[in-house]
Design a protein around this motif. Structure first.
Motif, PDB file in Angstrom:
ATOM      1  N   ALA A   2      12.652   3.862 -12.616  1.00 54.96           N
ATOM      2  CA  ALA A   2      11.843   2.955 -11.798  1.00 54.96           C
ATOM      3  C   ALA A   2      10.396   3.440 -11.734  1.00 54.96           C
ATOM      4  O   ALA A   2      10.113   4.636 -11.810  1.00 54.96           O
ATOM      5  N   ASP A   3       9.504   2.484 -11.599  1.00 55.21           N
ATOM      6  CA  ASP A   3       8.096   2.793 -11.410  1.00 55.21           C
ATOM      7  C   ASP A   3       7.958   3.551 -10.093  1.00 55.21           C
ATOM      8  O   ASP A   3       8.523   3.139  -9.071  1.00 55.21           O
ATOM      9  N   PRO A   4       7.212   4.666 -10.070  1.00 56.47           N
ATOM     10  CA  PRO A   4       7.055   5.429  -8.823  1.00 56.47           C
ATOM     11  C   PRO A   4       6.522   4.581  -7.663  1.00 56.47           C
ATOM     12  O   PRO A   4       6.929   4.773  -6.523  1.00 56.47           O
ATOM     13  N   LEU A   5       5.638   3.627  -7.962  1.00 48.67           N
ATOM     14  CA  LEU A   5       5.134   2.758  -6.895  1.00 48.67           C
ATOM     15  C   LEU A   5       6.250   1.910  -6.303  1.00 48.67           C
ATOM     16  O   LEU A   5       6.293   1.687  -5.094  1.00 48.67           O
ATOM     17  N   ASP A   6       7.163   1.436  -7.152  1.00 52.05           N
ATOM     18  CA  ASP A   6       8.294   0.650  -6.661  1.00 52.05           C
ATOM     19  C   ASP A   6       9.132   1.482  -5.691  1.00 52.05           C
ATOM     20  O   ASP A   6       9.558   0.997  -4.641  1.00 52.05           O
ATOM     21  N   THR A   7       9.357   2.734  -6.050  1.00 52.49           N
ATOM     22  CA  THR A   7      10.162   3.620  -5.217  1.00 52.49           C
ATOM     23  C   THR A   7       9.479   3.885  -3.885  1.00 52.49           C
ATOM     24  O   THR A   7      10.117   3.868  -2.838  1.00 52.49           O
ATOM     25  N   SER A  80      -1.863   3.942  -2.016  1.00 53.57           N
ATOM     26  CA  SER A  80      -3.116   3.650  -1.327  1.00 53.57           C
ATOM     27  C   SER A  80      -4.179   3.155  -2.303  1.00 53.57           C
ATOM     28  O   SER A  80      -4.874   2.173  -2.033  1.00 53.57           O
ATOM     29  N   VAL A  81      -4.284   3.805  -3.447  1.00 50.58           N
ATOM     30  CA  VAL A  81      -5.252   3.387  -4.470  1.00 50.58           C
ATOM     31  C   VAL A  81      -4.921   1.977  -4.948  1.00 50.58           C
ATOM     32  O   VAL A  81      -5.808   1.130  -5.103  1.00 50.58           O
ATOM     33  N   TRP A  82      -3.638   1.702  -5.152  1.00 45.37           N
ATOM     34  CA  TRP A  82      -3.221   0.376  -5.606  1.00 45.37           C
ATOM     35  C   TRP A  82      -3.603  -0.674  -4.562  1.00 45.37           C
ATOM     36  O   TRP A  82      -4.147  -1.721  -4.902  1.00 45.37           O
ATOM     37  N   MET A  83      -3.342  -0.402  -3.288  1.00 45.36           N
ATOM     38  CA  MET A  83      -3.659  -1.371  -2.233  1.00 45.36           C
ATOM     39  C   MET A  83      -5.160  -1.553  -2.064  1.00 45.36           C
ATOM     40  O   MET A  83      -5.637  -2.665  -1.841  1.00 45.36           O
ATOM     41  N   GLN A  84      -5.921  -0.470  -2.186  1.00 42.82           N
ATOM     42  CA  GLN A  84      -7.372  -0.560  -2.026  1.00 42.82           C
ATOM     43  C   GLN A  84      -8.014  -1.371  -3.132  1.00 42.82           C
ATOM     44  O   GLN A  84      -9.089  -1.938  -2.938  1.00 42.82           O
ATOM     45  N   SER A  85      -7.376  -1.465  -4.276  1.00 46.76           N
ATOM     46  CA  SER A  85      -7.961  -2.239  -5.370  1.00 46.76           C
ATOM     47  C   SER A  85      -8.106  -3.705  -4.995  1.00 46.76           C
ATOM     48  O   SER A  85      -8.940  -4.414  -5.535  1.00 46.76           O
ATOM     49  N   PHE A  86      -7.304  -4.166  -4.046  1.00 41.65           N
ATOM     50  CA  PHE A  86      -7.413  -5.548  -3.600  1.00 41.65           C
ATOM     51  C   PHE A  86      -8.575  -5.750  -2.638  1.00 41.65           C
ATOM     52  O   PHE A  86      -8.972  -6.876  -2.386  1.00 41.65           O
ATOM     53  N   GLY A  87      -9.132  -4.679  -2.112  1.00 43.35           N
ATOM     54  CA  GLY A  87     -10.240  -4.773  -1.174  1.00 43.35           C
ATOM     55  C   GLY A  87     -11.572  -5.064  -1.836  1.00 43.35           C
ATOM     56  O   GLY A  87     -12.554  -5.326  -1.160  1.00 43.35           O
ATOM     57  N   GLN A  88     -11.628  -5.047  -3.159  1.00 45.11           N
ATOM     58  CA  GLN A  88     -12.900  -5.256  -3.843  1.00 45.11           C
ATOM     59  C   GLN A  88     -13.328  -6.717  -3.862  1.00 45.11           C
ATOM     60  O   GLN A  88     -14.454  -7.036  -4.185  1.00 45.11           O
TER      61      GLN A  88
END
Length: 111
Positions: A2-7, A80-88
């Protein structure tokens, strides 16, 4: 595998596990102390802790006869990095966009 983010996100999906992480922000805790505020068996808490450990969100270590839990904050970094990418992106103002279309393209609302 599994993708680590999924986990990580699967582990964070449960409110009990999020509360455990919040508790561990304060300090390392023995498993029995983690279980104390919850109205569930020690076995159920142990299952939650195993999920958090599998996601890399906590580490567990035996000290004498006591198993301790420790927060692993680096595991949250990728999420956190993945979620922050939506803040742009700025939220779209649909009214302003409609006015722009009316002015620039001569497009107006349907009568």
């Amino acid at each position: 595998m599994a993708d680590p983010l999924d986990t990580v996100f699967a582990a964070l999906a449960d409110p009990t596990r999020r509360e455990i992480l919040r508790m561990l922000l304060e300090d390392d805790m023995a498993v029995t102390d983690v279980a104390e505020p919850f109205e569930m068996s020690l076995a159920a808490i142990s299952k939650h802790l195993a999920i958090l450990a599998a996601a890399g969100l906590i580490a567990q270590e035996k000290r004498g006869r006591v198993k301790w839990c420790k927060l692993e904050p680096d595991a949250l970094k990728a999420a956190s990095v993945w979620m922050q990418s939506f803040g742009q992106f700025e939220p779209v103002n649909l009214d302003a966009f409609e006015r722009f279309l009316e002015q620039e393209l001569g497009v107006g609302p349907d009568p």
